[in-house]
Write a protein that holds these residues in place. Structure first.
Motif, PDB file in Angstrom:
ATOM      1  N   UNK A   1      61.523 -21.443  16.017  1.00 13.89           N
ATOM      2  CA  UNK A   1      61.761 -21.492  14.062  1.00 13.89           C
ATOM      3  C   UNK A   1      61.946 -19.999  13.632  1.00 13.89           C
ATOM      4  N   UNK A   2      60.696 -19.327  14.080  1.00 11.83           N
ATOM      5  CA  UNK A   2      60.784 -18.137  13.199  1.00 11.83           C
ATOM      6  C   UNK A   2      61.949 -16.748  13.853  1.00 11.83           C
ATOM      7  N   UNK A   3      62.000 -17.049  15.101  1.00 16.73           N
ATOM      8  CA  UNK A   3      62.982 -16.548  15.852  1.00 16.73           C
ATOM      9  C   UNK A   3      64.413 -16.993  15.881  1.00 16.73           C
ATOM     10  N   UNK A   4      64.881 -17.769  15.159  1.00 16.02           N
ATOM     11  CA  UNK A   4      65.725 -18.629  15.505  1.00 16.02           C
ATOM     12  C   UNK A   4      66.525 -18.847  13.665  1.00 16.02           C
ATOM     13  N   UNK A   5      65.052 -18.027  13.001  1.00 17.97           N
ATOM     14  CA  UNK A   5      65.396 -17.446  11.449  1.00 17.97           C
ATOM     15  C   UNK A   5      66.243 -16.726  12.108  1.00 17.97           C
ATOM     16  N   UNK A   6      65.279 -15.802  12.562  1.00 19.41           N
ATOM     17  CA  UNK A   6      66.047 -14.054  12.021  1.00 19.41           C
ATOM     18  C   UNK A   6      67.317 -13.838  13.269  1.00 19.41           C
ATOM     19  N   UNK A   7      67.372 -14.463  13.950  1.00 24.00           N
ATOM     20  CA  UNK A   7      69.118 -14.860  14.665  1.00 24.00           C
ATOM     21  C   UNK A   7      70.191 -14.995  13.882  1.00 24.00           C
ATOM     22  N   UNK A   8      69.375 -16.287  12.872  1.00 30.89           N
ATOM     23  CA  UNK A   8      70.604 -16.826  11.882  1.00 30.89           C
ATOM     24  C   UNK A   8      71.024 -15.945  10.863  1.00 30.89           C
ATOM     25  N   UNK A   9      70.179 -14.864  10.186  1.00 31.50           N
ATOM     26  CA  UNK A   9      69.981 -13.790   9.535  1.00 31.50           C
ATOM     27  C   UNK A   9      71.008 -12.474   9.600  1.00 31.50           C
ATOM     28  N   UNK A  10      71.553 -13.051  11.488  1.00 29.62           N
ATOM     29  CA  UNK A  10      71.975 -11.717  11.444  1.00 29.62           C
ATOM     30  C   UNK A  10      73.107 -11.601  12.003  1.00 29.62           C
ATOM     31  N   UNK A  11      73.552 -12.983  12.569  1.00 28.06           N
ATOM     32  CA  UNK A  11      74.493 -13.982  13.066  1.00 28.06           C
ATOM     33  C   UNK A  11      75.748 -14.384  11.502  1.00 28.06           C
TER      34      UNK A  11
ATOM     35  N   UNK B   1      69.856 -21.260   4.949  1.00 27.51           N
ATOM     36  CA  UNK B   1      69.868 -19.510   4.494  1.00 27.51           C
ATOM     37  C   UNK B   1      71.019 -19.984   3.497  1.00 27.51           C
ATOM     38  N   UNK B   2      72.434 -20.352   4.168  1.00 26.81           N
ATOM     39  CA  UNK B   2      73.123 -19.931   3.116  1.00 26.81           C
ATOM     40  C   UNK B   2      73.055 -20.928   2.065  1.00 26.81           C
ATOM     41  N   UNK B   3      72.528 -21.735   2.265  1.00 31.71           N
ATOM     42  CA  UNK B   3      72.207 -23.625   0.930  1.00 31.71           C
ATOM     43  C   UNK B   3      71.352 -22.606   0.196  1.00 31.71           C
ATOM     44  N   UNK B   4      70.288 -21.350   0.443  1.00 32.84           N
ATOM     45  CA  UNK B   4      69.657 -20.999  -0.659  1.00 32.84           C
ATOM     46  C   UNK B   4      68.260 -21.612  -0.182  1.00 32.84           C
ATOM     47  N   UNK B   5      67.812 -21.982   1.066  1.00 34.77           N
ATOM     48  CA  UNK B   5      66.901 -23.357   1.502  1.00 34.77           C
ATOM     49  C   UNK B   5      65.535 -21.895   2.199  1.00 34.77           C
ATOM     50  N   UNK B   6      64.194 -21.802   1.171  1.00 37.28           N
ATOM     51  CA  UNK B   6      63.495 -20.551   1.643  1.00 37.28           C
ATOM     52  C   UNK B   6      63.137 -20.559   2.388  1.00 37.28           C
ATOM     53  N   UNK B   7      62.212 -19.446   4.086  1.00 37.09           N
ATOM     54  CA  UNK B   7      62.359 -19.422   5.412  1.00 37.09           C
ATOM     55  C   UNK B   7      61.550 -20.578   5.231  1.00 37.09           C
ATOM     56  N   UNK B   8      60.812 -20.599   4.864  1.00 35.19           N
ATOM     57  CA  UNK B   8      59.142 -21.785   5.565  1.00 35.19           C
ATOM     58  C   UNK B   8      59.973 -22.810   4.996  1.00 35.19           C
ATOM     59  N   UNK B   9      60.568 -23.784   4.034  1.00 38.30           N
ATOM     60  CA  UNK B   9      61.337 -24.517   3.967  1.00 38.30           C
ATOM     61  C   UNK B   9      61.990 -24.887   5.325  1.00 38.30           C
ATOM     62  N   UNK B  10      63.413 -23.833   5.670  1.00 37.18           N
ATOM     63  CA  UNK B  10      64.050 -23.906   7.039  1.00 37.18           C
ATOM     64  C   UNK B  10      63.460 -24.232   8.161  1.00 37.18           C
ATOM     65  N   UNK B  11      61.587 -23.401   8.241  1.00 38.23           N
ATOM     66  CA  UNK B  11      61.364 -23.835   9.502  1.00 38.23           C
ATOM     67  C   UNK B  11      61.228 -24.928   9.970  1.00 38.23           C
ATOM     68  N   UNK B  12      61.014 -25.562   8.610  1.00 34.73           N
ATOM     69  CA  UNK B  12      59.638 -26.822   8.915  1.00 34.73           C
ATOM     70  C   UNK B  12      61.320 -27.921   9.400  1.00 34.73           C
TER      71      UNK B  12
END
Length: 318
Positions: A268-278, A248-259
């Motif tokens: 992956x959705x839960x992980x991205x949500x946690x990463x945005x808060x961490x 996410x910090x590298x600017x990767x879109x959520x869909x690509x990051x999940x993949x």
């Protein structure tokens, strides 16, 4: 929910179905109105008078307004009159969703029905129905579990729907990318009622919740869980969220990051949500704390296993 009513009262003991209802309302509200499209209130903090005032307040939105109130089983019958008055002439283009765990006050049910709304009650599955429920829940997570496996899963996880659902999520992670579970696999991988709390512990560490982390760790180790079995879920979760934060910090879109994470879509959705808060730096420090623990354990020069594990958790979640 194609033809919307002005009000819905969703109640009962089936937590999974109620949570599914809540999720559908949230998705619909955000699909129509964007992020934050659902107005959420907690009945334990906002009484019927405050909810009535919120419904009558003017808004600048242009679409359907969605208001959801959780925990209305806490309301007393004598408090409901302000909301009754508001529901007698409901605001146009407004949908009120009231959630009750267990029984809702009869007076509230009558107010909803008199407003042209609906009451949806979901009873908890009977004990003998839980294996079928577990198989259906597993299917929602992309898993196929046979009858023997479903029965054994209920035996291992207990009768709590939330615990069964949590165990299914854990099994989905453990066997990914496989999607089929049989009795032998469940026997090998599924934990008892306290086992799934290792994953709750991992989530608490990632969230930086020190109090919950130490409380869960104490409960698990007191129940006989050795620290060596608890370390891996924590480290794996830290690595997943740290990797997501990097993407996410590298600017990767959520869909690509999940993949790129290579985990089931729901995880992956839960992980991205946690990463945005961490805080990625804090996650890296947490991983270092467990790396230090491993060095101490392997060298035999550190403290005993339980003390070292507790100290590593405290450093990781601080």
């Amino acid at each position: 929910m194609a033809d919307l009513k002005p009000a819905y009262l969703v109640c009962g003991e089936d937590d999974a179905k109620i949570d599914s209802w809540r999720g559908r309302v949230r998705r619909r509200a955000e699909d129509e109105n964007g992020p934050g499209g659902l107005e959420s209130l907690d009945a334990r903090e906002s009484g019927p008078d405050e909810v009535a005032a919120a419904l009558s307040a003017l808004t600048f939105g242009t679409g359907t307004r969605y208001v959801m109130v959780d925990g209305v089983e806490a309301w007393k019958a004598g408090e409901i009159e302000p909301l009754e008055r508001e529901l007698a002439a409901p605001a146009p283009d407004t949908v009120l969703v009231l959630i009750a765990r267990g029984k809702a006050p009869a007076r509230l049910t009558k107010a909803v029905e008199n407003a042209g709304g609906e009451r949806r009650e979901y009873g908890a599955p009977k004990p003998w129905e839980l294996p079928k429920w577990a198989a259906e829940r597993a299917q929602e997570e992309g898993l196929r579990i046979d009858k023997e496996g479903a029965k054994l899963l209920v035996e291992r996880a207990g009768t709590s729907q939330q615990r069964i659902a949590r165990e299914i999520e854990k099994l989905a992670i453990m066997i990914h990318p496989e999607t089929r579970l049989d009795g032998a696999m469940v026997a090998e991988l599924a934990c008892g009622p306290d086992g799934g709390q290792a994953y709750d512990l991992a989530d608490a560490v990632v969230a930086g919740d020190l109090e919950t982390t130490l409380r869960l760790a104490e409960r698990l180790t007191s129940a006989g869980e050795p620290p060596a079995r608890l370390v891996w879920p924590v480290i794996r979760r830290l690595r997943e969220v740290h990797r997501a934060a990097e993407l996410l910090e590298a600017g990767v879109a959520d869909r690509d990051a999940a993949a790129a994470l290579g985990t089931p879509p729901w995880l992956a959705k839960r992980t991205l949500a946690a990463a945005k808060k961490a805080d990625r730096t804090a996650l890296a420090r947490a991983l270092c704390a467990f790396a230090d623990l491993e060095v101490d354990v392997r060298s035999g020069e550190g403290t005993d296993e339980h003390t070292g594990f507790t100290r590593a958790l405290a450093r990781a979640a601080a």
